[in-house]
Design a protein around this motif. Structure first.
Motif, PDB file in Angstrom:
ATOM      1  N   ALA A 241     -14.061 -28.451  21.960  1.00 46.67           N
ATOM      2  CA  ALA A 241     -13.389 -27.199  21.593  1.00 46.67           C
ATOM      3  C   ALA A 241     -11.960 -27.157  22.151  1.00 46.67           C
ATOM      4  O   ALA A 241     -11.757 -27.279  23.353  1.00 46.67           O
ATOM      5  N   ALA A 242     -11.008 -26.986  21.240  1.00 48.16           N
ATOM      6  CA  ALA A 242      -9.593 -26.996  21.625  1.00 48.16           C
ATOM      7  C   ALA A 242      -8.917 -25.709  21.181  1.00 48.16           C
ATOM      8  O   ALA A 242      -9.364 -25.017  20.262  1.00 48.16           O
ATOM      9  N   ARG A 243      -7.820 -25.408  21.844  1.00 42.34           N
ATOM     10  CA  ARG A 243      -6.986 -24.242  21.503  1.00 42.34           C
ATOM     11  C   ARG A 243      -5.789 -24.705  20.689  1.00 42.34           C
ATOM     12  O   ARG A 243      -5.318 -24.018  19.792  1.00 42.34           O
ATOM     13  N   SER A 244      -5.274 -25.896  21.029  1.00 42.19           N
ATOM     14  CA  SER A 244      -4.125 -26.463  20.316  1.00 42.19           C
ATOM     15  C   SER A 244      -4.343 -27.946  20.115  1.00 42.19           C
ATOM     16  O   SER A 244      -4.875 -28.630  21.002  1.00 42.19           O
ATOM     17  N   MET A 245      -3.920 -28.426  18.950  1.00 42.54           N
ATOM     18  CA  MET A 245      -3.879 -29.865  18.675  1.00 42.54           C
ATOM     19  C   MET A 245      -2.476 -30.159  18.175  1.00 42.54           C
ATOM     20  O   MET A 245      -2.076 -29.655  17.132  1.00 42.54           O
ATOM     21  N   TRP A 246      -1.741 -30.946  18.949  1.00 41.17           N
ATOM     22  CA  TRP A 246      -0.380 -31.284  18.566  1.00 41.17           C
ATOM     23  C   TRP A 246      -0.312 -32.756  18.188  1.00 41.17           C
ATOM     24  O   TRP A 246      -0.958 -33.603  18.832  1.00 41.17           O
ATOM     25  N   LEU A 247       0.503 -33.049  17.199  1.00 44.87           N
ATOM     26  CA  LEU A 247       0.881 -34.421  16.927  1.00 44.87           C
ATOM     27  C   LEU A 247       2.377 -34.458  17.192  1.00 44.87           C
ATOM     28  O   LEU A 247       3.128 -33.651  16.631  1.00 44.87           O
ATOM     29  N   VAL A 248       2.806 -35.331  18.101  1.00 47.29           N
ATOM     30  CA  VAL A 248       4.239 -35.423  18.412  1.00 47.29           C
ATOM     31  C   VAL A 248       4.718 -36.819  18.078  1.00 47.29           C
ATOM     32  O   VAL A 248       3.958 -37.792  18.153  1.00 47.29           O
ATOM     33  N   GLY A 249       6.006 -36.918  17.698  1.00 45.64           N
ATOM     34  CA  GLY A 249       6.568 -38.201  17.301  1.00 45.64           C
ATOM     35  C   GLY A 249       8.031 -38.309  17.659  1.00 45.64           C
ATOM     36  O   GLY A 249       8.523 -37.589  18.558  1.00 45.64           O
ATOM     37  N   HIS A 250       8.741 -39.194  16.957  1.00 46.57           N
ATOM     38  CA  HIS A 250      10.127 -39.509  17.279  1.00 46.57           C
ATOM     39  C   HIS A 250      10.976 -38.245  17.467  1.00 46.57           C
ATOM     40  O   HIS A 250      10.915 -37.320  16.659  1.00 46.57           O
ATOM     41  N   ALA A 251      11.773 -38.253  18.538  1.00 41.80           N
ATOM     42  CA  ALA A 251      12.699 -37.149  18.832  1.00 41.80           C
ATOM     43  C   ALA A 251      11.939 -35.817  18.819  1.00 41.80           C
ATOM     44  O   ALA A 251      11.008 -35.650  19.591  1.00 41.80           O
ATOM     45  N   ALA A 252      12.289 -34.897  17.927  1.00 40.90           N
ATOM     46  CA  ALA A 252      11.664 -33.562  17.938  1.00 40.90           C
ATOM     47  C   ALA A 252      10.540 -33.412  16.924  1.00 40.90           C
ATOM     48  O   ALA A 252      10.054 -32.308  16.704  1.00 40.90           O
ATOM     49  N   ARG A 253      10.129 -34.519  16.295  1.00 44.92           N
ATOM     50  CA  ARG A 253       9.092 -34.388  15.261  1.00 44.92           C
ATOM     51  C   ARG A 253       7.769 -33.936  15.878  1.00 44.92           C
ATOM     52  O   ARG A 253       7.295 -34.535  16.846  1.00 44.92           O
ATOM     53  N   SER A 254       7.173 -32.915  15.296  1.00 43.87           N
ATOM     54  CA  SER A 254       5.867 -32.466  15.789  1.00 43.87           C
ATOM     55  C   SER A 254       5.189 -31.598  14.745  1.00 43.87           C
ATOM     56  O   SER A 254       5.831 -31.063  13.842  1.00 43.87           O
ATOM     57  N   THR A 255       3.889 -31.493  14.884  1.00 43.68           N
ATOM     58  CA  THR A 255       3.120 -30.577  14.047  1.00 43.68           C
ATOM     59  C   THR A 255       1.968 -30.060  14.906  1.00 43.68           C
ATOM     60  O   THR A 255       1.583 -30.716  15.878  1.00 43.68           O
ATOM     61  N   VAL A 256       1.431 -28.894  14.571  1.00 40.88           N
ATOM     62  CA  VAL A 256       0.398 -28.291  15.417  1.00 40.88           C
ATOM     63  C   VAL A 256      -0.640 -27.553  14.588  1.00 40.88           C
ATOM     64  O   VAL A 256      -0.324 -27.003  13.533  1.00 40.88           O
ATOM     65  N   VAL A 257      -1.866 -27.565  15.089  1.00 39.07           N
ATOM     66  CA  VAL A 257      -2.914 -26.671  14.598  1.00 39.07           C
ATOM     67  C   VAL A 257      -3.397 -25.887  15.812  1.00 39.07           C
ATOM     68  O   VAL A 257      -3.687 -26.467  16.851  1.00 39.07           O
ATOM     69  N   MET A 258      -3.433 -24.546  15.689  1.00 36.35           N
ATOM     70  CA  MET A 258      -3.870 -23.708  16.808  1.00 36.35           C
ATOM     71  C   MET A 258      -5.025 -22.830  16.376  1.00 36.35           C
ATOM     72  O   MET A 258      -5.177 -22.528  15.191  1.00 36.35           O
ATOM     73  N   GLY A 259      -5.808 -22.400  17.331  1.00 39.01           N
ATOM     74  CA  GLY A 259      -6.911 -21.479  17.044  1.00 39.01           C
ATOM     75  C   GLY A 259      -7.838 -21.407  18.233  1.00 39.01           C
ATOM     76  O   GLY A 259      -7.529 -21.939  19.292  1.00 39.01           O
ATOM     77  N   ARG A 260      -8.966 -20.746  18.025  1.00 45.00           N
ATOM     78  CA  ARG A 260      -9.949 -20.633  19.116  1.00 45.00           C
ATOM     79  C   ARG A 260     -11.076 -21.613  18.858  1.00 45.00           C
ATOM     80  O   ARG A 260     -11.682 -21.576  17.800  1.00 45.00           O
TER      81      ARG A 260
END
Ligand SMILES: [Zn+2]
Ligand SMILES: [Zn+2]
Length: 296
Positions: A241-260
């Motif tokens: 069980a997670a609150r946030s799942m981030w994918l981070v990459g080169h420089a400022a590249r990122s994406t996120v899924v959040m929830g309970r």
């Protein structure tokens, strides 16, 4: 990143960085091994400071291997040479017991290369704790991993994070794995707060070491990463069980899924194309887990 989830076998929990009374830690090697075995760990690597001038050795932990619990021979290696004047701290897991001490005139890069040549899994320890820079790290031979989290450095100085260096190395095209460790010395509050989950076919020292060198592991402070798989132009992820799942990459590249209490997500890979991406998850208590980088 995916080796940990496609390789055959099961996950084994281990601590790659800790100290005993043979250097500046409190308990004896036997008690360190008993401590982690009792805490449910499958393996550890005792990594006492290898400093001949203080009489600190590479400690033989083979007598403390038992059913369901093993050890990798290890050490924390030191040599002059970081830009701000500190000595290097390099973690080596899977050393031969007769690994020679620092030689006269030997640089940190030469010492790290000697550990790599001897077959060890070599990591840059606690970069944030002593202000290690990208230039310092680039002057070393490519290490297998960097500590994203070092518990005692976090506990005692608030400088336990090494993610900045992992991202900067990856941005420079230097591939590196991601580990978390305790660096336990006192075996109080700093213990059992950072570990690796290694996917291997057995809990033998050779199988664990090979899996580490193949990148078949992830790092955690608590959450589990059960599965990661590329699904078309997305990354499919299954976790505890997670609150946030981030994918981070080169420089400022990122994406996120959040929830309970999220346990599954599909993270779009499009913006990471041609570069790298790594998964970071956090649970409700803020404890994190980190995958190795994926090259998209
Ligand atoms: Zn250190
Ligand atoms: Zn240490």
């Amino acid at each position: 990143m995916l080796d940990a989830f496609t390789a055959p076998g099961r996950f084994f929990r281990g601590n790659l960085h800790c100290h005993s009374s043979r250097s500046d830690g409190d308990p004896t090697p036997a008690r360190v091994c008993a401590f982690y075995r009792d805490a449910g760990y499958d393996f550890i690597s005792l990594t006492d400071h290898f400093m001949e001038r203080f009489g600190y050795p590479v400690v033989d932990t083979t007598p403390f291997r038992a059913d369901g619990f093993t050890t990798l021979i290890g050490a924390e290696l030191h040599a002059e040479g970081i830009d701000n004047g500190e000595i290097w701290h390099v973690l080596a897991n899977g050393l031969p017991l007769d690994f020679a001490p620092l030689m006269p005139g030997e640089t940190a890069a030469q010492l790290a290369q000697r550990a790599l040549d001897a077959g060890a899994f070599v990591s840059i320890a606690h970069p944030g704790w002593y202000g290690l820079t990208l230039d310092d790290a680039l002057a070393m031979p490519p290490a297998h991993a960097v500590e994203a989290y070092n518990s005692i450095c976090d506990w005692e100085t608030g400088r336990g994070d090494g993610n900045y260096l992992i991202d900067q190395l990856l941005n420079k095209g230097r591939r590196t794995g991601v580990i978390a460790t305790d660096d336990a010395h006192r075996y109080g509050e700093e213990a059992c707060r950072g570990w690796v989950m290694v996917k291997a076919e057995s809990n033998s020292p050779d199988a664990i070491l090979s899996a580490l060198k193949a990148g078949a592991y992830y790092a955690s402070q608590g959450p589990s990463i059960h599965h990661i798989e590329i699904d078309g132009d997305h990354l499919f992820v299954e976790t505890s069980a997670a609150r946030s799942m981030w994918l981070v990459g080169h420089a400022a590249r990122s994406t996120v899924v959040m929830g309970r209490g999220i346990t599954r997500a599909r993270l779009p890979l499009e913006k990471f194309s041609g570069g790298w991406a790594r998964l970071i998850i956090a649970d409700e208590q803020g404890r994190r887990a980190w995958s190795n980088p994926l090259f998209v």
